[in-house]
Design a protein around this motif. Structure first.
Motif, PDB file in Angstrom:
ATOM      1  N   UNK A   1       0.698  -1.368   0.175  1.00  0.00           N
ATOM      2  CA  UNK A   1      -0.385   0.050  -0.088  1.00  0.00           C
ATOM      3  C   UNK A   1       0.979   1.327  -0.265  1.00  0.00           C
ATOM      4  N   UNK A   2       2.034   0.967   0.696  1.00  0.00           N
ATOM      5  CA  UNK A   2       3.069   1.853   0.476  1.00  0.00           C
ATOM      6  C   UNK A   2       2.451   3.137   1.107  1.00  0.00           C
ATOM      7  N   UNK A   3       1.486   3.440   2.562  1.00  0.00           N
ATOM      8  CA  UNK A   3       0.992   3.926   3.394  1.00  0.00           C
ATOM      9  C   UNK A   3       2.539   4.991   4.185  1.00  0.00           C
ATOM     10  N   UNK A   4       2.618   5.927   4.968  1.00  0.00           N
ATOM     11  CA  UNK A   4       3.700   5.732   5.742  1.00  0.00           C
ATOM     12  C   UNK A   4       2.611   5.657   6.997  1.00  0.00           C
ATOM     13  N   UNK A   5       2.844   5.202   8.057  1.00  0.00           N
ATOM     14  CA  UNK A   5       2.041   5.222   9.097  1.00  0.00           C
ATOM     15  C   UNK A   5       2.450   6.506  10.462  1.00  0.00           C
ATOM     16  N   UNK A   6       1.637   7.025  11.101  1.00  0.00           N
ATOM     17  CA  UNK A   6       2.000   7.509  11.966  1.00  0.00           C
ATOM     18  C   UNK A   6       2.050   6.258  13.012  1.00  0.00           C
ATOM     19  N   UNK A   7       3.265   6.550  13.740  1.00  0.00           N
ATOM     20  CA  UNK A   7       3.850   5.436  15.225  1.00  0.00           C
ATOM     21  C   UNK A   7       3.139   6.366  16.586  1.00  0.00           C
ATOM     22  N   UNK A   8       2.772   7.655  16.216  1.00  0.00           N
ATOM     23  CA  UNK A   8       2.454   8.322  17.662  1.00  0.00           C
ATOM     24  C   UNK A   8       1.604   9.630  17.512  1.00  0.00           C
ATOM     25  N   UNK A   9       1.125   9.754  18.944  1.00  0.00           N
ATOM     26  CA  UNK A   9      -0.021  11.049  19.124  1.00  0.00           C
ATOM     27  C   UNK A   9       0.076  11.300  20.163  1.00  0.00           C
ATOM     28  N   UNK A  10       0.668  12.705  20.164  1.00  0.00           N
ATOM     29  CA  UNK A  10       0.954  13.699  21.064  1.00  0.00           C
ATOM     30  C   UNK A  10       0.073  13.928  22.086  1.00  0.00           C
ATOM     31  N   UNK A  11      -1.745  14.217  21.342  1.00  0.00           N
ATOM     32  CA  UNK A  11      -2.898  14.817  22.005  1.00  0.00           C
ATOM     33  C   UNK A  11      -3.479  13.361  22.543  1.00  0.00           C
ATOM     34  N   UNK A  12      -3.236  12.477  22.371  1.00  0.00           N
ATOM     35  CA  UNK A  12      -4.339  11.073  21.935  1.00  0.00           C
ATOM     36  C   UNK A  12      -3.422   9.452  22.506  1.00  0.00           C
ATOM     37  N   UNK A  13      -3.651   9.235  22.626  1.00  0.00           N
ATOM     38  CA  UNK A  13      -3.105   7.432  23.258  1.00  0.00           C
ATOM     39  C   UNK A  13      -3.781   7.032  21.526  1.00  0.00           C
ATOM     40  N   UNK A  14      -2.523   5.995  21.401  1.00  0.00           N
ATOM     41  CA  UNK A  14      -2.353   5.400  20.456  1.00  0.00           C
ATOM     42  C   UNK A  14      -2.446   4.006  20.446  1.00  0.00           C
ATOM     43  N   UNK A  15      -3.221   3.261  20.023  1.00  0.00           N
ATOM     44  CA  UNK A  15      -2.827   1.415  20.378  1.00  0.00           C
ATOM     45  C   UNK A  15      -2.596   0.692  18.875  1.00  0.00           C
ATOM     46  N   UNK A  16      -1.809   0.181  18.856  1.00  0.00           N
ATOM     47  CA  UNK A  16      -1.180  -0.404  17.779  1.00  0.00           C
ATOM     48  C   UNK A  16      -1.907  -2.143  17.815  1.00  0.00           C
ATOM     49  N   UNK A  17      -3.446  -1.732  16.532  1.00  0.00           N
ATOM     50  CA  UNK A  17      -3.709  -3.399  16.209  1.00  0.00           C
ATOM     51  C   UNK A  17      -3.199  -3.831  15.808  1.00  0.00           C
ATOM     52  N   UNK A  18      -2.869  -5.474  15.798  1.00  0.00           N
ATOM     53  CA  UNK A  18      -2.194  -6.085  14.790  1.00  0.00           C
ATOM     54  C   UNK A  18      -3.447  -6.631  13.635  1.00  0.00           C
ATOM     55  N   UNK A  19      -3.461  -6.285  12.587  1.00  0.00           N
ATOM     56  CA  UNK A  19      -3.832  -6.105  11.523  1.00  0.00           C
ATOM     57  C   UNK A  19      -3.859  -7.829  10.898  1.00  0.00           C
ATOM     58  N   UNK A  20      -4.654  -8.373  10.550  1.00  0.00           N
ATOM     59  CA  UNK A  20      -4.734  -9.684   9.381  1.00  0.00           C
ATOM     60  C   UNK A  20      -5.616  -9.723   8.008  1.00  0.00           C
ATOM     61  N   UNK A  21      -4.444  -9.012   7.203  1.00  0.00           N
ATOM     62  CA  UNK A  21      -5.487  -9.305   6.430  1.00  0.00           C
ATOM     63  C   UNK A  21      -5.467 -10.202   4.818  1.00  0.00           C
ATOM     64  N   UNK A  22      -6.190 -10.279   4.630  1.00  0.00           N
ATOM     65  CA  UNK A  22      -7.327 -11.713   3.915  1.00  0.00           C
ATOM     66  C   UNK A  22      -7.073 -11.000   2.462  1.00  0.00           C
ATOM     67  N   UNK A  23      -6.930 -12.413   1.662  1.00  0.00           N
ATOM     68  CA  UNK A  23      -7.363 -11.842   0.229  1.00  0.00           C
ATOM     69  C   UNK A  23      -6.601 -10.247  -0.057  1.00  0.00           C
ATOM     70  N   UNK A  24      -7.313  -9.853  -1.276  1.00  0.00           N
ATOM     71  CA  UNK A  24      -7.366  -8.657  -1.909  1.00  0.00           C
ATOM     72  C   UNK A  24      -8.438  -7.999  -2.506  1.00  0.00           C
ATOM     73  N   UNK A  25      -7.909  -6.387  -3.235  1.00  0.00           N
ATOM     74  CA  UNK A  25      -8.811  -6.406  -4.580  1.00  0.00           C
ATOM     75  C   UNK A  25     -10.467  -6.706  -4.068  1.00  0.00           C
ATOM     76  N   UNK A  26     -11.518  -6.404  -4.195  1.00  0.00           N
ATOM     77  CA  UNK A  26     -13.141  -7.019  -4.553  1.00  0.00           C
ATOM     78  C   UNK A  26     -13.256  -7.725  -2.857  1.00  0.00           C
ATOM     79  N   UNK A  27     -12.500  -8.884  -2.645  1.00  0.00           N
ATOM     80  CA  UNK A  27     -12.597  -9.845  -1.716  1.00  0.00           C
ATOM     81  C   UNK A  27     -12.082  -9.143  -0.461  1.00  0.00           C
ATOM     82  N   UNK A  28     -11.225  -8.338  -0.478  1.00  0.00           N
ATOM     83  CA  UNK A  28     -10.158  -7.773   0.354  1.00  0.00           C
ATOM     84  C   UNK A  28     -11.417  -8.090   1.757  1.00  0.00           C
ATOM     85  N   UNK A  29     -10.846  -8.454   3.261  1.00  0.00           N
ATOM     86  CA  UNK A  29     -11.040  -8.529   4.245  1.00  0.00           C
ATOM     87  C   UNK A  29      -9.789  -8.320   5.491  1.00  0.00           C
TER      88      UNK A  29
END
Length: 406
Positions: free
Chosen positions: A45-73
């Protein structure tokens, strides 16, 4: 922004760094706390993800990406421990039934009698007359929310067509660029590169339709073909680079740039074009007083661009892209008299300087007469032609300058 007097939780599939300023501002408005639960994108996806936030608490989810395109879950592991720890009084979820962990998060909130708000682009399938399982899934999904936030009026209408109460739908335009603090840049009267410079900023995905921009530019008359700057990265970058090399080599790919890195590009551009979906970069371009040409795509752009400030192309209408030629042509028509007027002023100064230095105004007048005869120049062109097209004073005016100095 008004203060929100409750503890807020927000789920996001991913948190791109360009959205961080919004969540920082929202966190300031939540004195009881803002918790954000977000995972990482797929590598492609080539997306630069934000690692921290100063005024909010960012908790990291463990994303499990399934399939792709129209069938993405997507399944977001860790949601239960996050909710138990954060204990939000209201939970805002991405309104997308493709996220398999969302129903479990909904049930967790319902057991505690806490409100749920959905947040999303809309449901494009609602505009289709076809009936099917997907539409039923969407209807049963969104009806579980207490309220919905749509990015656009079009998205709100889609939710309503699926049966959600319009009175419980709020439109929050997909644009969070801060108010400009400086006056718009002063652009020169003529194009810096000798031709218009068209700018695109955004991820390089198929849905952004950057390929249409390249094809539209290739179809323009050569005299108005612009220089194209493409800023961003993504899964179709190599494909776009190959296309540009094949049909429109006057294209420069800058890669991914953010924040202050974009400022000089917005200042040097003459026109901003967004042929596909998006919205945030359009507002940035407007903050730099750039004219814009955008496609309606997912509907978010129609909240920003009107007939008064730009050109809005109908969704999926490739035939409308010749408006790009019109935009470039109109922009050239507006700036041409300005640049030519400046050029005529400089040439007049140069003529006077030449007469003063040589002290031979008669020779200057005779040289202009010979030049007129050789080029079959029109001695007395209409004033509107001079104003619009002449980069030098009319030849009769230059001859008269020399003769009056004798």
């Amino acid at each position: 922004m008004s203060l929100i007097p409750i503890r807020v939780g927000i789920q996001q599939r991913i948190l791109p760094n360009y959205r961080a300023p919004f969540f920082e501002a929202l966190g300031v408005a939540c004195p009881r706390g803002l918790g954000v639960f977000a995972g990482l994108p797929r590598p492609g996806e080539a997306v630069e993800s934000q690692r921290t936030l100063q005024s909010a608490e960012l908790s990291r989810a463990r994303n499990l990406h399934l399939f792709g395109g129209w069938f993405y879950l997507c399944w977001q592991a860790g949601w239960s421990s996050w909710l138990e720890t954060w204990q939000p009084e209201v939970l805002i979820l991405e309104a997308n039934p493709r996220y398999l962990s969302t129903p479990s998060m909904m049930r967790w909130m319902r057991r505690r009698r806490r409100p749920l708000i959905g947040w999303g682009l809309g449901a494009p399938l609602a505009e289709s007359d076809r009936a099917g399982l997907e539409k039923v899934i969407w209807q049963r999904f969104i009806i579980r929310f207490d309220a919905l936030i749509a990015y656009s009026q079009r998205g709100a209408a889609q939710y309503a067509r699926l049966g959600f109460d319009p009175q419980r739908i709020v439109v929050a335009p997909n644009a969070v660029a801060p108010r400009p603090l400086q006056p718009p840049p002063q652009r020169p009267a003529q194009f810096e590169a000798g031709r218009p410079r068209v700018l695109y900023v955004g991820r390089l995905q198929a849905r952004k339709r950057v390929d249409l921009l390249l094809r539209a530019c290739a179809d323009l008359p050569q005299q108005v073909q612009p220089e194209v700057w493409i800023v961003g990265d993504g899964p179709v970058r190599a494909e776009l680079e190959a296309l540009a090399e094949s049909i429109y080599p006057n294209t420069r790919f800058w890669g991914a740039l953010f924040g202050s890195e974009l400022e000089p590009l917005f200042q040097q551009a003459d026109l901003f074009v967004l042929p596909g979906s998006g919205g945030l970069a359009v507002q940035q371009a407007m903050a730099y007083a750039l004219p814009v040409v955008v496609g309606e795509a997912d509907g978010t752009q129609s909240e920003l661009v009107t007939e008064q400030n730009g050109w809005l192309l109908p969704p999926g209408d490739v035939a409308a892209l010749p408006l790009l030629a019109l935009a470039v042509g109109l922009f050239s028509l507006v700036t041409l008299p300005l640049s030519n007027g400046y050029s005529r002023w400089r040439e007049r100064m140069a003529d006077r300087y030449a007469i003063d230095v040589t002290g031979k105004p008669g020779a200057f007048a005779r040289a202009m007469i010979r030049l007129a005869n050789q080029n079959l120049a029109e001695l007395h062109p209409p004033r509107w032609v001079v104003w619009l097209l002449y980069s030098h004073p009319p030849i009769a005016e230059r001859i008269r300058l020399g003769q009056t100095q004798i």
